[in-house]
Design a protein around this motif. Structure first.
Motif, PDB file in Angstrom:
ATOM      1  N   PHE A 143      62.600 -35.856  56.073  1.00 32.33           N
ATOM      2  CA  PHE A 143      62.544 -34.970  57.233  1.00 32.33           C
ATOM      3  C   PHE A 143      61.813 -33.672  56.918  1.00 32.33           C
ATOM      4  O   PHE A 143      61.004 -33.190  57.719  1.00 32.33           O
ATOM      5  N   GLU A 144      62.066 -33.106  55.739  1.00 38.00           N
ATOM      6  CA  GLU A 144      61.449 -31.819  55.395  1.00 38.00           C
ATOM      7  C   GLU A 144      59.932 -31.915  55.375  1.00 38.00           C
ATOM      8  O   GLU A 144      59.227 -30.937  55.666  1.00 38.00           O
ATOM      9  N   ASN A 145      59.391 -33.096  55.026  1.00 44.29           N
ATOM     10  CA  ASN A 145      57.938 -33.284  55.043  1.00 44.29           C
ATOM     11  C   ASN A 145      57.435 -33.654  56.431  1.00 44.29           C
ATOM     12  O   ASN A 145      56.367 -33.196  56.855  1.00 44.29           O
ATOM     13  N   LEU A 146      58.191 -34.466  57.156  1.00 43.38           N
ATOM     14  CA  LEU A 146      57.796 -34.829  58.521  1.00 43.38           C
ATOM     15  C   LEU A 146      57.746 -33.596  59.422  1.00 43.38           C
ATOM     16  O   LEU A 146      56.909 -33.496  60.321  1.00 43.38           O
ATOM     17  N   LYS A 147      58.634 -32.640  59.168  1.00 38.63           N
ATOM     18  CA  LYS A 147      58.684 -31.410  59.966  1.00 38.63           C
ATOM     19  C   LYS A 147      57.387 -30.615  59.832  1.00 38.63           C
ATOM     20  O   LYS A 147      56.948 -29.958  60.784  1.00 38.63           O
ATOM     21  N   LYS A 148      56.759 -30.686  58.679  1.00 32.65           N
ATOM     22  CA  LYS A 148      55.505 -29.965  58.467  1.00 32.65           C
ATOM     23  C   LYS A 148      54.387 -30.508  59.352  1.00 32.65           C
ATOM     24  O   LYS A 148      53.404 -29.814  59.610  1.00 32.65           O
ATOM     25  N   TYR A 149      54.547 -31.761  59.791  1.00 33.38           N
ATOM     26  CA  TYR A 149      53.497 -32.400  60.584  1.00 33.38           C
ATOM     27  C   TYR A 149      53.875 -32.557  62.053  1.00 33.38           C
ATOM     28  O   TYR A 149      53.228 -33.298  62.784  1.00 33.38           O
ATOM     29  N   GLY A 150      54.929 -31.864  62.479  1.00 30.76           N
ATOM     30  CA  GLY A 150      55.202 -31.800  63.904  1.00 30.76           C
ATOM     31  C   GLY A 150      56.505 -32.390  64.388  1.00 30.76           C
ATOM     32  O   GLY A 150      56.802 -32.303  65.589  1.00 30.76           O
ATOM     33  N   LEU A 151      57.312 -33.008  63.498  1.00 31.29           N
ATOM     34  CA  LEU A 151      58.622 -33.491  63.931  1.00 31.29           C
ATOM     35  C   LEU A 151      59.549 -32.291  64.065  1.00 31.29           C
ATOM     36  O   LEU A 151      59.865 -31.624  63.079  1.00 31.29           O
ATOM     37  N   LYS A 152      59.991 -32.012  65.276  1.00 29.52           N
ATOM     38  CA  LYS A 152      60.698 -30.760  65.545  1.00 29.52           C
ATOM     39  C   LYS A 152      62.142 -30.753  65.061  1.00 29.52           C
ATOM     40  O   LYS A 152      62.679 -29.717  64.681  1.00 29.52           O
ATOM     41  N   ALA A 153      62.797 -31.907  65.129  1.00 25.94           N
ATOM     42  CA  ALA A 153      64.206 -31.972  64.721  1.00 25.94           C
ATOM     43  C   ALA A 153      64.508 -33.372  64.199  1.00 25.94           C
ATOM     44  O   ALA A 153      63.774 -34.326  64.489  1.00 25.94           O
ATOM     45  N   ALA A 154      65.574 -33.484  63.431  1.00 28.87           N
ATOM     46  CA  ALA A 154      65.985 -34.807  62.951  1.00 28.87           C
ATOM     47  C   ALA A 154      66.297 -35.694  64.151  1.00 28.87           C
ATOM     48  O   ALA A 154      67.048 -35.291  65.037  1.00 28.87           O
ATOM     49  N   PRO A 155      65.724 -36.884  64.218  1.00 30.85           N
ATOM     50  CA  PRO A 155      65.910 -37.758  65.388  1.00 30.85           C
ATOM     51  C   PRO A 155      67.376 -38.099  65.628  1.00 30.85           C
ATOM     52  O   PRO A 155      68.108 -38.446  64.697  1.00 30.85           O
ATOM     53  N   GLN A 156      67.792 -37.989  66.857  1.00 32.25           N
ATOM     54  CA  GLN A 156      69.125 -38.409  67.282  1.00 32.25           C
ATOM     55  C   GLN A 156      69.008 -39.651  68.170  1.00 32.25           C
ATOM     56  O   GLN A 156      69.671 -40.647  67.957  1.00 32.25           O
ATOM     57  N   GLY A 157      68.137 -39.562  69.194  1.00 29.85           N
ATOM     58  CA  GLY A 157      67.838 -40.700  70.048  1.00 29.85           C
ATOM     59  C   GLY A 157      66.388 -41.094  69.879  1.00 29.85           C
ATOM     60  O   GLY A 157      65.672 -40.555  69.024  1.00 29.85           O
ATOM     61  N   PRO A 158      65.884 -42.035  70.668  1.00 23.74           N
ATOM     62  CA  PRO A 158      64.493 -42.485  70.565  1.00 23.74           C
ATOM     63  C   PRO A 158      63.506 -41.354  70.830  1.00 23.74           C
ATOM     64  O   PRO A 158      63.686 -40.567  71.759  1.00 23.74           O
ATOM     65  N   ILE A 159      62.464 -41.279  70.013  1.00 25.54           N
ATOM     66  CA  ILE A 159      61.397 -40.297  70.185  1.00 25.54           C
ATOM     67  C   ILE A 159      60.065 -41.038  70.234  1.00 25.54           C
ATOM     68  O   ILE A 159      59.722 -41.773  69.301  1.00 25.54           O
ATOM     69  N   ARG A 160      59.334 -40.868  71.306  1.00 27.89           N
ATOM     70  CA  ARG A 160      57.988 -41.425  71.366  1.00 27.89           C
ATOM     71  C   ARG A 160      57.052 -40.499  70.604  1.00 27.89           C
ATOM     72  O   ARG A 160      57.050 -39.281  70.837  1.00 27.89           O
ATOM     73  N   ILE A 161      56.268 -41.036  69.679  1.00 31.98           N
ATOM     74  CA  ILE A 161      55.398 -40.212  68.845  1.00 31.98           C
ATOM     75  C   ILE A 161      54.113 -39.922  69.616  1.00 31.98           C
ATOM     76  O   ILE A 161      53.217 -40.768  69.705  1.00 31.98           O
ATOM     77  N   LYS A 162      54.013 -38.724  70.154  1.00 31.54           N
ATOM     78  CA  LYS A 162      52.820 -38.308  70.890  1.00 31.54           C
ATOM     79  C   LYS A 162      51.930 -37.398  70.052  1.00 31.54           C
ATOM     80  O   LYS A 162      50.761 -37.205  70.365  1.00 31.54           O
ATOM     81  N   ASN A 163      52.499 -36.824  69.000  1.00 33.10           N
ATOM     82  CA  ASN A 163      51.777 -35.915  68.120  1.00 33.10           C
ATOM     83  C   ASN A 163      50.903 -36.735  67.157  1.00 33.10           C
ATOM     84  O   ASN A 163      51.422 -37.423  66.269  1.00 33.10           O
ATOM     85  N   GLU A 164      49.593 -36.671  67.334  1.00 29.77           N
ATOM     86  CA  GLU A 164      48.677 -37.470  66.514  1.00 29.77           C
ATOM     87  C   GLU A 164      48.741 -37.085  65.039  1.00 29.77           C
ATOM     88  O   GLU A 164      48.608 -37.929  64.162  1.00 29.77           O
TER      89      GLU A 164
END
Length: 260
Positions: free
Chosen positions: A103-124
């Motif tokens: 998560f700490e690395n994914l956050k650097k590339y635009g993941l705003k919070a730790a996933p709780q429910g489904p998240i569609r990846i729109k951030n290229e």
């Protein structure tokens, strides 16, 4: 479309379910999943990382159309609750245990919070990072078994070992450690106990079936094919004794005699 969904290993044993069947029938919820969508599964605490890449093979299933996976549910109350609603079949494409997926690395590339429910990846930028690093080519864990001595090259003090996909499987390593623990199966050394924090999580993994005897279609059984060993014992397991590499039992007996 590409998605991230979350999984709680304290509730359901995803690792074993994928290992045994190669797919899981998953609750769809209200998200608009479509056939062919790619789904990345984020494992919650304590792992906090994406570990599975799946493809949606079926959607809109009811509980009569899915396999009974009660044995993998740790929380049986949640199992019964799970039987309501619609399901989709997630077919496993790949699984890794890679620092870049934390998560700490994914956050650097635009993941705003730790996933709780489904998240569609729109951030290229986030999707590119996941697709680039969702591989064992970047993981740092050890599978130092070798095929032949002449496949070792030396550059000064650096040893380059040619490995295949079985040796690079960080998920197989993680499963083996989860099952067997971090103590050497020959001498019982635990690096954290001896060296403290710097030794935390360190161990080699030994293939009980030699790599050169494994065919392309062979499926690693982490419970019976892989064991944790310290580097010293690992090296000795690949030395020749009367023309053959010693078994774990034989090496333990040698060590026992030397210590008596």
């Amino acid at each position: 479309m590409n998605w991230i969904i979350s999984a709680n290993s304290k509730m359901y044993d995803h690792s074993s379910s994928f290992e045994h069947y190669g797919s899981i029938d998953w609750r769809q919820g209200n998200a608009k999943f479509l056939l062919g969508d790619m789904v990345y599964i984020y494992c919650t605490r304590p792992l906090m990382m994406i570990q599975y890449k799946c493809k949606i093979d079926r959607v809109n299933l009811d509980s009569t159309q899915i396999r009974d996976d009660k044995q993998y549910w740790i929380d049986k109350d949640e199992y019964y609750k799970s039987l309501n609603g619609k399901f989709m079949t997630l077919r496993l494409i790949e699984q890794v245990s890679n620092e870049q997926m934390r998560f700490e690395n994914l956050k650097k590339y635009g993941l705003k919070a730790a996933p709780q429910g489904p998240i569609r990846i729109k951030n290229e930028r986030l999707l590119n990072h996941i697709e680039t690093y969702f591989t064992d080519n970047y993981q740092i864990d050890f599978f130092p078994d070798i095929l032949k001595e002449d496949q070792i090259e030396y550059e000064g003090a650096k040893k380059l070992v040619l490995v295949n996909r079985y040796e690079r499987s960080s998920k197989a390593r993680e499963n083996a450690i989860r099952y067997h623990g971090l103590n050497c199966k020959v001498c019982d050394l635990n690096f954290k106990k001896v060296y403290g924090k710097i030794g935390e999580g360190f161990i080699h993994i030994h293939h009980l079936i030699p790599i050169n005897e494994i065919g392309e279609s062979y499926k690693i059984d982490f419970e019976n094919d892989l064991i944790p060993v310290c580097p010293n014992c690992h090296a000795m397991l690949h030395r020749k004794l009367n023309g053959k590499e010693p078994t774990v039992y034989e090496l333990k007996q040698i060590l026992k005699k030397k210590n008596t």
